[in-house]
Write a protein that holds these residues in place. Structure first.
Motif, PDB file in Angstrom:
ATOM      1  N   TRP A 103       0.846  -1.210   0.000  1.00 54.61           N
ATOM      2  CA  TRP A 103       0.000   0.000   0.000  1.00 54.61           C
ATOM      3  C   TRP A 103       0.875   1.251   0.000  1.00 54.61           C
ATOM      4  N   ARG A 104       1.842   1.240   0.890  1.00 60.23           N
ATOM      5  CA  ARG A 104       2.680   2.432   1.012  1.00 60.23           C
ATOM      6  C   ARG A 104       3.478   2.663  -0.262  1.00 60.23           C
ATOM      7  N   ALA A 105       3.942   1.553  -0.874  1.00 64.77           N
ATOM      8  CA  ALA A 105       4.717   1.684  -2.107  1.00 64.77           C
ATOM      9  C   ALA A 105       3.867   2.309  -3.204  1.00 64.77           C
ATOM     10  N   LEU A 106       2.612   1.871  -3.302  1.00 63.26           N
ATOM     11  CA  LEU A 106       1.727   2.419  -4.333  1.00 63.26           C
ATOM     12  C   LEU A 106       1.411   3.883  -4.085  1.00 63.26           C
ATOM     13  N   ASP A 156      13.409   3.532  11.000  1.00 61.17           N
ATOM     14  CA  ASP A 156      13.104   4.881  11.502  1.00 61.17           C
ATOM     15  C   ASP A 156      11.688   5.301  11.166  1.00 61.17           C
ATOM     16  N   VAL A 157      11.229   4.886  10.006  1.00 61.90           N
ATOM     17  CA  VAL A 157       9.897   5.318   9.585  1.00 61.90           C
ATOM     18  C   VAL A 157       8.837   4.680  10.484  1.00 61.90           C
ATOM     19  N   TYR A 158       9.061   3.402  10.835  1.00 63.45           N
ATOM     20  CA  TYR A 158       8.121   2.762  11.753  1.00 63.45           C
ATOM     21  C   TYR A 158       8.180   3.420  13.128  1.00 63.45           C
ATOM     22  N   LEU A 196       5.962  11.106   1.048  1.00 66.66           N
ATOM     23  CA  LEU A 196       5.793   9.702   1.427  1.00 66.66           C
ATOM     24  C   LEU A 196       7.059   8.887   1.155  1.00 66.66           C
ATOM     25  N   ARG A 197       8.030   9.511   0.499  1.00 66.85           N
ATOM     26  CA  ARG A 197       9.237   8.745   0.165  1.00 66.85           C
ATOM     27  C   ARG A 197      10.430   9.391   0.848  1.00 66.85           C
ATOM     28  N   VAL A 198      10.948   8.737   1.862  1.00 64.43           N
ATOM     29  CA  VAL A 198      12.139   9.250   2.541  1.00 64.43           C
ATOM     30  C   VAL A 198      13.235   8.198   2.409  1.00 64.43           C
ATOM     31  N   PRO A 199      14.488   8.638   2.373  1.00 69.78           N
ATOM     32  CA  PRO A 199      15.583   7.677   2.147  1.00 69.78           C
ATOM     33  C   PRO A 199      15.649   6.586   3.215  1.00 69.78           C
ATOM     34  N   GLN A 200      15.230   6.932   4.460  1.00 67.53           N
ATOM     35  CA  GLN A 200      15.306   5.920   5.522  1.00 67.53           C
ATOM     36  C   GLN A 200      14.303   4.781   5.299  1.00 67.53           C
ATOM     37  N   ASP A 201      13.307   5.042   4.474  1.00 65.80           N
ATOM     38  CA  ASP A 201      12.244   4.047   4.301  1.00 65.80           C
ATOM     39  C   ASP A 201      12.669   3.029   3.259  1.00 65.80           C
ATOM     40  N   ARG A 202      13.474   2.060   3.695  1.00 66.70           N
ATOM     41  CA  ARG A 202      14.049   1.148   2.718  1.00 66.70           C
ATOM     42  C   ARG A 202      13.142  -0.031   2.393  1.00 66.70           C
ATOM     43  N   ARG A 203      11.994  -0.084   3.038  1.00 69.31           N
ATOM     44  CA  ARG A 203      11.053  -1.137   2.667  1.00 69.31           C
ATOM     45  C   ARG A 203      10.421  -0.848   1.306  1.00 69.31           C
ATOM     46  N   LEU A 204      10.263   0.422   1.004  1.00 69.90           N
ATOM     47  CA  LEU A 204       9.523   0.769  -0.205  1.00 69.90           C
ATOM     48  C   LEU A 204      10.340   0.432  -1.445  1.00 69.90           C
TER      49      LEU A 204
END
Lengths: 309, 510
Positions: A177-180, A287-289, B6-14
């Protein structure tokens, strides 16, 4: 599987070496130790799920079943490698006094130097980082969607007790979801003026998605209850029109963006092995979590609709 | 433009999902399209890495409607996709299928292609971004690229892109490679040309880079002080199969050494790049390739052969010259071996032996770094009789991994030292869910990531290395000394063994 009764950590370690030698001393290339804390009746299911995830992350898997804490302590184990498994596994049952000290059995069995992950497939301690087994780990995985009741409250408590290394599968479930949503804003770099999330009642992933959107977009996120399954719709309002992902059946979503035709997109609800594999891919702090958990645990800091304007 | 909140470099899951775009596939009926490209597209969609509204347009000389094309893709995906077939993924994809019947020189067909692409931009939202995948024989590249240019398909509007993908072989010698590049260059700038060597996946390249440059313990010995020689092997257990039309006149050296083995050699021998972006990597690979020297006497330090009829892996097989579509007097080699040197401080005096062949003992691709023997052994000669040279083997296929071979004392009261193997397989770690070569490439194309695959400079440098060898073999053919025969299912002709014996070495049995 080699079954051993009335044993201790050294006995289990010796059985692991024996099992490996029986298999012709194959190179294991294990990258981490995964400790599962699970009820007896779910141990097989959890081990099977780990088996699928372990193709990507060969691990020493220690499934710990904590039995009745009264009476004389007893440690029994069943140990094995191979059989479609990318690593080695021990199912350890603790009963009696020793069940109060499971870390004494687990600590000597951790792989040298390698990271340790603890996973509670169902009920987790309210503060996983303070748990005796949780303390051993770099990564503590809970699943607030799998607890018996009050899923949202359990999630809120876990978020309030958030410590570096904690994570929840309700968060992992959100990645597609977040990726989309992120991809949608890549394509339409528009200011988001409001947002809403629809999901079935008591869905912890929806709580986290709302908190994430609030944290990142600085707008209030409205919540709507739907029949599910899971999250059914997310809308981001922009001046040019709504960006909307709507998934009524848990499989195929419709992707709506301003000035573009509606498009179908597959958005499957993923099962636990896939979630676990994603979770084990990175063992550093998410960090995002952490920011999202902070936001969820501290509702007073939430943006109001008025503020957003 | 404001950064995406919604896109930050730390968010490596995306994961990075490609932006809106479409792919036009030329040559939809070939093996390559059906076995590799179509399944890879499905797998990407299944992993959620394709943009919503992605469009796939087929172009071929068939009287098909869109549904017929969809059926071909459907069958290809069912048969060859690596991930499970899911109806909803299929629905997402299949709405974007189009088919254009036509020849490569058919103006009407290309005009239809242009209109189709415009229509896709409207109904699928592909935004003018299109990649052209030329899964066709190189002799048609000129026609297709010319048509794309003529019909304005190669020129992107502002804020959109047009890219082209070509497969090896990149020519059959230096001159033809330059010509091919010239043809592509007329329509597409170099950064928009994506060359794929399907033998060498990006994953493999990155594994080698990580192995060499993320570790401390290998780099100090990675030079002529410790390395005796390097053997790079790509062996196939199959014959040429139905590829006679392609293979006759091309041969093993052009097919494999020119691209795959020289790329592997460059990756193993190059200096540390200043960064891991494609440009920095290319500079280092080019430095190595331009330092390569050939031995003076090519007849003593190269070998080639053709497989003979016989038994391979428990099956009775025919010889190369008996294969359907092969000239009985063909001098095309199915086995080639060459010795190369690299004139740098690091590698001076260390020979690199490259070999490849069809119908060999088993399918394997590996780089074996063989170390010098210890200068002094404080053991009795009898103790070390079974000890050979230490080796570090980078296995590429099958079961990618690393093997080290070193001496170890045999347990017991006698002092006896024997070689042991220690093995690590990436297989356990990441292959299961990591995208395979084609997925990575197609995703790179759609994302616009500069690929790790060779640009034209490297292709031309490689031909400069190989051309003298090919000329030498052609001269020998002219004087009636063609390739040697070798037994199917073995490890190549005797001349290849003699080539190493002359240097006091032997081929490793992979």
């Amino acid at each position: 599987m080699i079954a051993i009764e009335q044993t201790n950590a050294a006995g289990i370690a010796a059985a692991l070496v024996r099992a490996r030698r029986n298999a012709g001393s194959p190179a294991m290339g294990m990258v981490l130790t995964l400790v599962i804390i699970v009820e007896d009746e779910y141990a097989d299911v959890a081990l099977d799920q780990t088996r699928q995830a372990s193709r990507e992350h060969p691990a020493r898997v220690l499934a710990v079943v904590l039995g009745d804490k009264r009476g004389r302590g007893s440690v029994s184990a069943s140990v094995g490698i191979g059989g479609g498994w990318g690593g080695e596994t021990a199912l350890i049952t603790l009963t009696g006094e020793v069940a109060k000290h499971p870390e004494s059995v687990v600590l000597p069995l951790l792989l040298p130097d390698s990271p340790v992950v603890v996973w509670w497939p169902h009920d987790a301690p309210p503060d996983p980082a303070a748990d005796p087994l949780g303390r051993l780990a770099q990564r503590r995985i809970t699943d607030s969607a799998a607890v018996a009741r009050n899923k949202s409250r359990v999630l809120a408590e876990l978020c309030a007790a958030h410590a570096p290394g904690n994570t929840d599968l309700a968060w992992t479930r959100l990645t597609p979801w977040r990726a989309l949503l992120a991809a949608a804003l890549d394509q339409h770099p528009l200011k988001v003026t409001g947002a809403s999330v629809s999901a079935e009642r008591g869905n912890p992933s929806a709580d986290l998605l709302g908190a994430w959107l609030e944290d990142r977009l600085k707008v209030a996120v409205a919540r709507h209850v739907s029949d599910g399954p899971g999250i059914t719709q997310v809308t981001l309002d922009t001046k040019a029109g709504p960006i909307r992902i709507s998934r009524p059946d848990g499989r195929l979503a419709t992707f709506t963006t301003p000035n573009r035709p509606d498009r179908p997109i597959a958005l499957k609800r993923r099962d636990v092995p896939e979630l676990l594999a994603e979770e084990l891919r990175r063992l550093d702090e998410d960090d995002v979590y952490a920011a999202t958990a902070r936001r969820l645990a501290n509702p007073s800091a939430r943006p109001t609709r008025k503020k957003a304007r | 433009m404001t950064p995406n909140p919604l896109r930050v470099p730390q968010d490596r899951r995306l994961p990075r999902i490609a932006g809106p775009c479409g792919l036009v596939l030329f040559g939809v009926t070939g093996d390559l399209s059906r076995k590799k490209v179509m399944p890879a597209i499905y797998d990407l969609a299944n992993r959620g890495l394709l943009p919503p509204g992605f469009a796939l347009t087929g172009f071929a000389r068939r009287e098909w409607a869109d549904q017929d094309f969809a059926q071909v893709v459907h069958d290809a995906v069912k048969a060859h996709a690596r991930t499970e077939f899911r109806e909803e993924v299929w629905r997402q994809l299949s709405e974007g299928f189009r088919f254009i019947p036509g020849d490569f020189d058919d103006d009407v067909a290309f005009e239809r292609l242009r209109r189709t692409i415009d229509e896709l931009d409207q109904v699928r939202g592909t935004g003018g971004n299109h990649a052209f995948y030329l899964a066709i024989p190189p002799r048609f590249f000129g026609d297709v690229v010319g048509q794309l240019k003529e019909h304005g398909l190669a020129d992107p509007a502002s804020d959109s892109w047009r890219r082209v993908v070509v497969e090896k072989p990149f020519g059959h010698d230096l001159a033809s490679a330059q010509e091919l590049n010239r043809v592509l260059d007329t329509a597409f700038p170099d950064a928009s040309v994506f060359r794929i060597d399907h033998y060498l996946g990006k994953e493999t390249v990155q594994n080698i880079l990580a192995f060499r440059f993320a570790n401390t313990m290998f780099e100090p010995i990675w030079n002529n002080n410790y390395v005796d020689h390097v053997q790079i092997t790509m062996a196939e257990d199959v014959g040429i199969g139905g590829r006679a039309g392609y293979y006759d006149g091309i041969g093993a050296a052009r097919d494999v050494i020119q691209n795959h083995l020289l790329q592997l050699m460059a990756l193993v021998a190059m200096e540390e790049p200043t960064s891991f972006d494609a440009a920095a990597l290319r500079i280092e690979k080019q430095k190595v390739l331009s330092s390569v020297v050939l031995p003076r006497d090519l007849s003593r330090h190269t070998a080639r052969g053709q497989y003979a009829a016989g038994w391979a892996g428990g099956e009775k097989v025919i010889g190369f010259r008996e294969e359907e579509g092969i000239d009985r007097r063909s001098t095309t080699e199915t086995f080639a071996a060459v010795k190369l040197g690299i004139d740098t401080r690091r590698w001076a005096g260390v020979p690199f032996y490259l070999r490849t062949g069809k119908r060999l003992g088993r399918r394997v691709t590996e780089v074996a770094v063989v170390f010098k023997a210890a200068p002094h052994l404080p053991f009795a000669a009898t103790s070390t009789a079974e000890l050979t040279q230490n080796a570090l083997v980078i296995r590429i296929q099958p079961d990618e991994g690393i093997t080290t071979r070193f001496g170890s004392k045999v347990p017991g009261t006698a002092m006896e030292i024997r070689d042991v193997n220690m093995d690590f397989a990436y297989g356990g770690s990441f292959t299961e869910s990591s995208p395979e070569a084609y997925e990575r490439l197609i995703l790179d194309v759609l994302l616009g990531d500069p690929p790790l695959f060779p640009r034209h400079e490297e292709v031309e440098l490689s031909w400069r290395i190989l051309d003298p060898v090919l000329d030498h073999w052609a001269e020998r053919d002219a004087s009636g000394r063609g390739p040697d025969e070798y037994a199917s299912g073995g490890w190549g002709p005797d001349s290849a063994d003699q080539m190493l014996e002359r240097d006091g070495r032997a081929w490793r049995r992979p």
